[in-house]
Motif scaffolding. Structure first.
Motif, mmCIF file in Angstrom:
data_model
loop_
_atom_site.group_PDB
_atom_site.id
_atom_site.type_symbol
_atom_site.label_atom_id
_atom_site.label_comp_id
_atom_site.label_asym_id
_atom_site.label_seq_id
_atom_site.Cartn_x
_atom_site.Cartn_y
_atom_site.Cartn_z
ATOM 1 N N HIS A 282 0.847 -1.201 0.000
ATOM 2 C CA HIS A 282 0.000 0.000 0.000
ATOM 3 C C HIS A 282 0.878 1.244 0.000
ATOM 4 N N GLY A 283 1.354 1.611 -1.181
ATOM 5 C CA GLY A 283 2.112 2.848 -1.314
ATOM 6 C C GLY A 283 3.386 2.890 -0.485
ATOM 7 N N ALA A 298 -2.963 1.210 -3.500
ATOM 8 C CA ALA A 298 -2.617 0.036 -4.313
ATOM 9 C C ALA A 298 -3.749 -0.982 -4.300
ATOM 10 N N ARG A 301 -6.755 0.309 -6.409
ATOM 11 C CA ARG A 301 -6.582 0.206 -7.859
ATOM 12 C C ARG A 301 -6.742 -1.241 -8.334
ATOM 13 N N GLN A 302 -6.181 -2.169 -7.582
ATOM 14 C CA GLN A 302 -6.311 -3.576 -7.964
ATOM 15 C C GLN A 302 -7.767 -4.026 -7.937
#
Length: 413
Positions: A282-283, A298, A301-302
């Protein structure tokens, strides 16, 4: 010594003749007389030079060149530092972001060690050209300029002020209105593909229209189970508000609390990372089980990529902030609650967002259409229609005309 003055309209200054015969220009500014020799002893020539000298004085005034030394020497970086202190003292929610922008602007070659009196519009244009060529958007530069203007205007309100005039700062028009929306029927697809740690967060966000920052700060003490509301004591605008349970909120929070009580009883945040999601990235931030959620870009988006493949109605680049607008539209258009009530839940203080994205109540539009239709029918019924028995006069045929012998026309019977 005696001088001859040629008085002009107030504000334009005056001409006078010195004892040695030279014509002089004089004007009062800030209680101090400014004088300039016109370099001639000829009165017609002095009248010609007067306007040019006056324009030069007006230019110096506009540029702040005639201001006291304290005004002429103050630097932009000083005013930005003072504005940052003002922001922190008043506990602005965006203080950390403003501090980051202030440091960037202070280090910019266009503004570093620059005196406010020397700033010109061309400096701001050069800054925009340089920063946008490096990848920043015009909207970002507009925000930087808005901060500079706020710092200058704050100083302008002081007594005495060290800023005589705020330079013109050009703002570029940017159309950045996002069109990302998620329909109520399609939000189940997104929910299905999200990791378990984000499911309750998404449900509350979609059904309330809350800001992401407000959601991530929620604590278990804010949940009022008996009254079926979530209390928000700390919102962006500083006003407390309540979020009602509806849709899937209660079920999602109940499942969230059961997991928390069983695995992380000491976690006081509503939304936290669960054990099964600890391996997700996560980033660059760690997602330790039981720790509050901070960055989940993250995983979001997935999940959206998978949801779009399963349902084309889910936009492939849907942002989490789009859920805020979608939630408000569902409340207003689909659920049909008044706009004022939806704004109280989501935290919007003005209708600007509703107008920007054309979020209006469909029921209100339908009611308005019914009223307009009824009125038009009344107007149609009010128009008098001649009955069948009434004789409708026919148009008389045109009569032919013949010429007399004298050349005049006469009507024939």
């Amino acid at each position: 010594m005696e001088v001859k003055r040629a008085h002009r309209s107030k504000g334009e200054g005056s001409l006078y003749k010195h004892t040695d015969g030279r014509w002089m220009y004089s004007i009062m500014y800030n209680g101090k007389r400014q004088t300039k020799s016109l370099g001639t002893r000829d009165e017609p020539e002095a009248l010609k030079k007067y306007r040019q000298v006056r324009r030069n004085f007006m230019g110096k005034i506009d540029r702040g060149e005639l201001e006291p030394s304290t005004q002429a020497s103050v630097k932009l970086s000083e005013l930005l530092d003072e504005y940052l202190k003002h922001v922190k003292q008043n506990q602005y929610k965006s203080a950390s972001v403003i501090e980051m922008v202030v440091k960037k602007v202070q280090q910019a070659p266009e503004f570093m060690n620059r005196k406010v009196a020397s700033l010109e519009t061309s400096d701001f244009k050069r800054y925009r050209s340089r920063v946008t060529s490096q990848g920043s958007s015009h909207s970002t530069v507009n925000n930087h300029f808005a901060l500079i203007r706020a710092a200058l205007n704050l100083e302008r309100k002081q007594t005495p002020s060290r800023v005589a005039k705020v330079p013109h700062i050009p703002i570029v028009s940017v159309k950045n209105a996002r069109q990302g929306f998620l329909e109520y029927a399609d939000h189940y697809t997104v929910l299905e593909h999200l990791p378990r740690s984000l499911k309750a967060l998404f449900v509350v966000a979609f059904h309330s229209g809350c800001r992401q920052g407000e959601l991530l700060k929620m604590r278990w003490r804010d949940v009022d189970w008996s009254n079926r509301i979530v209390r928000l004591p700390d919102s962006k605008n500083g006003k407390a508000r309540n979020l009602p349970f509806w849709g899937g909120i209660e079920a999602a929070l109940t499942a969230q609390k059961d997991y928390r009580d069983s695995h992380h009883a000491d976690c006081d945040h509503l939304f936290f990372w669960m054990d099964e999601d600890s391996g997700l990235g996560h980033g660059g931030l760690r997602n330790v089980p039981g720790s509050p959620i901070q960055d989940f870009r993250a995983s979001w988006r997935q999940a959206i990529t998978k949801a779009h493949k399963a349902n084309e109605n889910v936009l492939p680049h849907l942002l989490f902030h789009d859920i805020r607008r979608s939630g408000v539209r569902v409340m207003v258009q689909d659920a049909g609650i008044p706009e004022s009530q939806a704004m109280l839940i989501s935290g919007h203080e003005t209708r600007s967002m509703l107008e920007r994205y054309n979020i209006v109540s469909l029921k209100n539009l339908q009611d308005a259409g019914a009223k307009l239709d009824a009125w038009s029918r009344q107007q149609k019924n009010a128009v008098p229609v001649p009955s069948k028995t009434e004789a409708i006069p026919k148009q008389m045929p045109l009569q032919k005309a013949k010429k007399d012998v004298g050349g005049k026309r006469r009507k024939t019977a």
